[in-house]
Scaffold this motif. Structure first.
Motif, PDB file in Angstrom:
ATOM      1  N   VAL A  30       0.842  -1.199   0.000  1.00 13.94           N
ATOM      2  CA  VAL A  30       0.000   0.000   0.000  1.00 13.94           C
ATOM      3  C   VAL A  30       0.879   1.252   0.000  1.00 13.94           C
ATOM      4  N   PHE A  31       1.963   1.223   0.751  1.00 12.51           N
ATOM      5  CA  PHE A  31       2.894   2.349   0.792  1.00 12.51           C
ATOM      6  C   PHE A  31       3.528   2.577  -0.577  1.00 12.51           C
ATOM      7  N   ILE A  32       3.935   1.516  -1.259  1.00  6.56           N
ATOM      8  CA  ILE A  32       4.528   1.644  -2.597  1.00  6.56           C
ATOM      9  C   ILE A  32       3.494   2.186  -3.578  1.00  6.56           C
ATOM     10  N   TYR A  33       2.268   1.659  -3.506  1.00  6.66           N
ATOM     11  CA  TYR A  33       1.210   2.099  -4.421  1.00  6.66           C
ATOM     12  C   TYR A  33       0.913   3.586  -4.278  1.00  6.66           C
ATOM     13  N   GLU A  37       1.269   5.977 -10.227  1.00  2.00           N
ATOM     14  CA  GLU A  37       0.204   6.622 -10.974  1.00  2.00           C
ATOM     15  C   GLU A  37      -0.933   5.650 -11.250  1.00  2.00           C
ATOM     16  N   ARG A  38      -2.128   6.209 -11.395  1.00  5.91           N
ATOM     17  CA  ARG A  38      -3.286   5.402 -11.751  1.00  5.91           C
ATOM     18  C   ARG A  38      -3.214   5.012 -13.212  1.00  5.91           C
ATOM     19  N   GLY A  39      -3.552   3.753 -13.495  1.00  2.39           N
ATOM     20  CA  GLY A  39      -3.589   3.290 -14.870  1.00  2.39           C
ATOM     21  C   GLY A  39      -4.761   3.894 -15.624  1.00  2.39           C
ATOM     22  N   THR A  40      -4.727   3.791 -16.928  1.00  4.45           N
ATOM     23  CA  THR A  40      -5.784   4.366 -17.762  1.00  4.45           C
ATOM     24  C   THR A  40      -7.139   3.764 -17.440  1.00  4.45           C
ATOM     25  N   TYR A  41      -7.170   2.467 -17.200  1.00  4.70           N
ATOM     26  CA  TYR A  41      -8.423   1.767 -16.891  1.00  4.70           C
ATOM     27  C   TYR A  41      -8.441   1.270 -15.444  1.00  4.70           C
ATOM     28  N   ASN A  52      -0.288  12.095  -5.662  1.00  3.54           N
ATOM     29  CA  ASN A  52      -1.314  11.542  -4.772  1.00  3.54           C
ATOM     30  C   ASN A  52      -1.321  12.238  -3.421  1.00  3.54           C
ATOM     31  N   TYR A  53      -0.139  12.521  -2.889  1.00  4.30           N
ATOM     32  CA  TYR A  53      -0.064  13.207  -1.598  1.00  4.30           C
ATOM     33  C   TYR A  53      -0.367  14.692  -1.737  1.00  4.30           C
ATOM     34  N   PRO A 249      -3.627   4.134  -6.264  1.00  4.32           N
ATOM     35  CA  PRO A 249      -2.572   4.983  -5.674  1.00  4.32           C
ATOM     36  C   PRO A 249      -3.123   6.070  -4.752  1.00  4.32           C
ATOM     37  N   PHE A 250      -4.184   6.766  -5.194  1.00  2.00           N
ATOM     38  CA  PHE A 250      -4.722   7.826  -4.347  1.00  2.00           C
ATOM     39  C   PHE A 250      -5.397   7.251  -3.108  1.00  2.00           C
TER      40      PHE A 250
END
Length: 282
Positions: A30-33, A37-41, A52-53, A249-250
């Motif tokens: 979870v920390f790495i995620y 970045e969020r993927g397209t889908y 994200n932060y 990620p967010f």
């Protein structure tokens, strides 16, 4: 000597194994995620970012965070005001009735939390038990369901036993000789309560407050059901990021921010507990 240490290691191994594989390793991912970045889908893309932060300081999420902490603080205060007199009565009453009352406190844990929350929907809805009773008394019905008030009622109901039990444990061990000594020295009952009973029961107050505050600040089931999705709390936002928005990620960044704030509160709790114990010992 080595044999006893080996036996202790064997006894600790299941706990260490459980914490490592089912808490530390998932928490590490979870920390790495949270830095990806969020993927397209949906999902993740392995590109490092601070975005994200940075999004956490948006006024929208700061407002939701403030709402969550306000609800948690209010729930903790209400649980303390309701739980302390009850726990004090338990600690000072005869054992037979005390056991019955303790059983009544524990009985809600025998029922699933989801079922108990649904029961409050039946009580608070427009045609529910509460409004039926008010109509019978010729009072106008109340619109409580899907409001912050309903959420607050559900949080207090769900976590009140977590306040009562630590308070009872602290008050039950309280040395009554100290109370009698204060009264013999001329202290009034109210002065004895505020200057003797409250300080001696402070470990129970702090423990109960932490046990109520931590789960309520991240609660998502009670706000979702009793709030009808109209009132968002930080737990609901985290859930939606993982399930609906698929923005892992967010959602991870939100989770770590909440975890960090709660960790700071826990550290302050242990320091306050240590200070109260030192004050009592002196």
């Amino acid at each position: 000597m080595l044999g006893s240490q080996y036996k202790k290691s064997i006894l600790l191994f299941p706990v260490i194994f459980w914490l490592f594989f089912f808490f530390i390793i998932p928490l590490f991912f979870v920390f790495i995620y949270s830095f990806l970045e969020r993927g397209t889908y949906g999902g993740i893309q392995w590109n490092f970012t601070w975005e994200n932060y940075q999004r956490l300081f948006d006024s929208l999420y700061l407002g939701i965070l403030w709402r969550s902490f306000s609800a948690a603080i209010i729930s903790t205060v209400i649980c303390l005001l309701l739980g302390y007199p009850f726990a004090y009565y338990l600690a000072r009453h005869r054992p037979r009735l005390r056991n019955v009352l303790l059983l009544l406190v524990v009985i809600p844990f025998w029922t699933n939390f989801l079922i108990r929350t649904y029961a409050w929907i039946l009580i608070l809805r427009t045609e529910g038990l509460l409004n039926t009773f008010l109509t019978f008394l010729n009072f106008p019905p109340l619109e409580l369901l899907n409001t912050p008030v309903a959420i607050q009622i559900g949080l207090v109901y769900g976590y009140l036993p977590f306040m009562i039990l630590p308070l009872y444990a602290a008050l039950e061990q309280l040395d009554t000789a100290l109370i009698e000594a204060a009264q013999d020295l001329g202290a009034s009952p109210s002065r004895t309560f505020w200057h003797v009973t409250i300080p001696l029961s402070m470990p129970g107050i702090l423990a109960g407050s932490m046990l109520v505050f931590i789960p309520t600040v991240g609660a998502f089931l009670t706000p979702d059901l009793l709030g009808g999705g109209k009132v968002s709390y930080i737990g609901n936002v985290v859930e939606r990021q993982f399930k609906s928005a698929r923005d892992w990620p967010f959602g991870s960044a939100l989770s770590f921010m909440l975890m960090g704030i709660v960790l700071v509160g826990t550290v302050l709790y242990f320091r306050a507990l240590q200070g109260s114990e030192e004050e009592i010992s002196t």
